[in-house]
Design an enzyme around this catalytic site. Sequence first.
Site, mmCIF file in Angstrom:
data_model
loop_
_atom_site.group_PDB
_atom_site.id
_atom_site.type_symbol
_atom_site.label_atom_id
_atom_site.label_comp_id
_atom_site.label_asym_id
_atom_site.label_seq_id
_atom_site.Cartn_x
_atom_site.Cartn_y
_atom_site.Cartn_z
ATOM 1 C CG HIS A 1 -1.997 -1.094 1.121
ATOM 2 N ND1 HIS A 1 -2.654 -1.607 2.202
ATOM 3 C CD2 HIS A 1 -2.507 -1.747 0.039
ATOM 4 C CE1 HIS A 1 -3.513 -2.542 1.798
ATOM 5 N NE2 HIS A 1 -3.433 -2.643 0.495
ATOM 6 C CB CYS B 1 3.879 15.535 -8.859
ATOM 7 S SG CYS B 1 3.030 16.653 -10.012
ATOM 8 C CB CYS C 1 4.689 19.285 -8.317
ATOM 9 S SG CYS C 1 6.130 18.688 -9.194
ATOM 10 C CG ASN D 1 -4.966 -10.525 15.115
ATOM 11 O OD1 ASN D 1 -5.452 -9.839 16.015
ATOM 12 N ND2 ASN D 1 -5.041 -10.169 13.842
HETATM 13 P P1 NAD Z 1 -6.809 -3.394 10.612
HETATM 14 O O1 NAD Z 1 -6.831 -2.163 11.448
HETATM 15 O O2 NAD Z 1 -8.005 -3.721 9.808
HETATM 16 O O3 NAD Z 1 -6.575 -4.649 11.586
HETATM 17 C C1 NAD Z 1 -5.587 -4.675 12.571
HETATM 18 C C2 NAD Z 1 -5.466 -6.087 13.112
HETATM 19 O O4 NAD Z 1 -4.411 -6.089 14.053
HETATM 20 C C3 NAD Z 1 -6.715 -6.590 13.859
HETATM 21 O O5 NAD Z 1 -6.968 -7.916 13.444
HETATM 22 C C4 NAD Z 1 -6.304 -6.547 15.341
HETATM 23 O O6 NAD Z 1 -6.903 -7.591 16.085
HETATM 24 C C5 NAD Z 1 -4.815 -6.765 15.231
HETATM 25 N N1 NAD Z 1 -4.028 -6.166 16.310
HETATM 26 C C6 NAD Z 1 -4.210 -4.997 16.966
HETATM 27 N N2 NAD Z 1 -3.219 -4.771 17.849
HETATM 28 C C7 NAD Z 1 -2.377 -5.836 17.732
HETATM 29 C C8 NAD Z 1 -1.160 -6.196 18.350
HETATM 30 N N3 NAD Z 1 -0.593 -5.417 19.278
HETATM 31 N N4 NAD Z 1 -0.577 -7.359 17.988
HETATM 32 C C9 NAD Z 1 -1.141 -8.178 17.058
HETATM 33 N N5 NAD Z 1 -2.285 -7.886 16.429
HETATM 34 C C10 NAD Z 1 -2.888 -6.740 16.760
HETATM 35 O O7 NAD Z 1 -5.498 -3.322 9.752
HETATM 36 P P2 NAD Z 1 -5.024 -4.072 8.416
HETATM 37 O O8 NAD Z 1 -5.535 -5.479 8.412
HETATM 38 O O9 NAD Z 1 -3.575 -3.822 8.304
HETATM 39 O O10 NAD Z 1 -5.755 -3.354 7.202
HETATM 40 C C11 NAD Z 1 -6.077 -2.038 7.193
HETATM 41 C C12 NAD Z 1 -5.370 -1.086 6.239
HETATM 42 O O11 NAD Z 1 -4.987 -0.006 7.063
HETATM 43 C C13 NAD Z 1 -4.142 -1.478 5.524
HETATM 44 O O12 NAD Z 1 -4.430 -1.367 4.193
HETATM 45 C C14 NAD Z 1 -3.082 -0.417 5.887
HETATM 46 O O13 NAD Z 1 -2.564 0.161 4.705
HETATM 47 C C15 NAD Z 1 -3.811 0.630 6.633
HETATM 48 N N6 NAD Z 1 -3.185 1.109 7.885
HETATM 49 C C16 NAD Z 1 -1.825 1.165 8.004
HETATM 50 C C17 NAD Z 1 -1.234 1.582 9.209
HETATM 51 C C18 NAD Z 1 0.285 1.634 9.302
HETATM 52 O O14 NAD Z 1 0.975 1.877 8.320
HETATM 53 N N7 NAD Z 1 0.862 1.418 10.493
HETATM 54 C C19 NAD Z 1 -2.047 1.914 10.291
HETATM 55 C C20 NAD Z 1 -3.443 1.852 10.126
HETATM 56 C C21 NAD Z 1 -3.996 1.457 8.918
HETATM 57 ZN ZN ZN Z 2 4.907 17.728 -10.978
#
Ligand code: NAD
Ligand code: ZN
Length: 267
Positions: A136, A144, A165, A231
Amino acid sequence: MDSNGLKPAGPSEDIPAPDARQLERAAAAIRKGSAIAVTGAGVSAESGIPTFRDPGGFWRKYPPEEYAAYSAFLRDPKKVWKMWQERAAMLEQARPNDAHTGLAALEEMRYLQAVITQNVDNLHQEAGSRRVIEYHGNARQMVCLECGRSEPLTRSRIQEIPPKCRSCGGLMKPGVVMFEEFIPEDALAESERLAMGCNSMLVAGTSAQVYPAASLPQIAKYNGATIIEINVEPTDFTHDLVDVFLQGSAGSVIRRLTEHLKAGSSG
Ligand code: NAD
Ligand code: ZN
């Protein structure tokens, strides 16, 4: 507890560490080599970055459909960039936790081939993982929309929003894949190839609801891999697809798993 290690869900502090038998089952699969990891927001939760599902957290204030969709960005870039000012401050302060450093250690030990991450926070790279496939994108960059030029996304650069940009004056967009956008083709192809060829897959801290990332464990399972899930609570995959469920926070479980593998390899 049932055969895949599942215990009833509860707050993460109350969850006992996975028992030694489950850890050994996971370690045995990883010792075969050619393991890969698929990580989600839960892996960075202990670094202070909220997941989508954190109650009362960041994403409650900024509903993803209003702030993480491409059409919403085009409709009102300033509104979305305002959220990014806050998010960038949070991301700049975040440091890798035991989950990130543990996965980097597993790569160093040659058990883990690659990390496929849905996260955009750059913490796997900061922890020392070398082969990181970003599904992602990466929030440390912006791009840009007119000329395609990218540059670092820093707090100081986004003091004035929306940023423009420097070479063509076009609108800059955070370097993350928003809803309604395509996954980068090379990331998609490489992850599918890895999922088809791995002996085991560690699925850590993802609710497994966002496709196509959520299809990777299915591809791996179909091709004979052992699926190990880490998880704090069961997901849609746990009962049907997962061979070993290690319930607990990603940091503590991955640290234990890494220690277990290190102890095994020295003895
Ligand atoms: P999600 O928020 O849907 O799910 C998070 C999962 O992590 C849940 O199943 C939860 O039970 C579990 N969880 C929470 N705390 C935990 C821990 N300490 N240890 C283990 N498991 C734990 O997130 P997702 O499945 O990654 O999908 C959501 C989208 O959100 C992704 O596409 C991502 O790009 C984006 N996102 C990214 C970030 C980041 O870059 N850190 C943060 C938030 C959302
Ligand atoms: Zn540009």
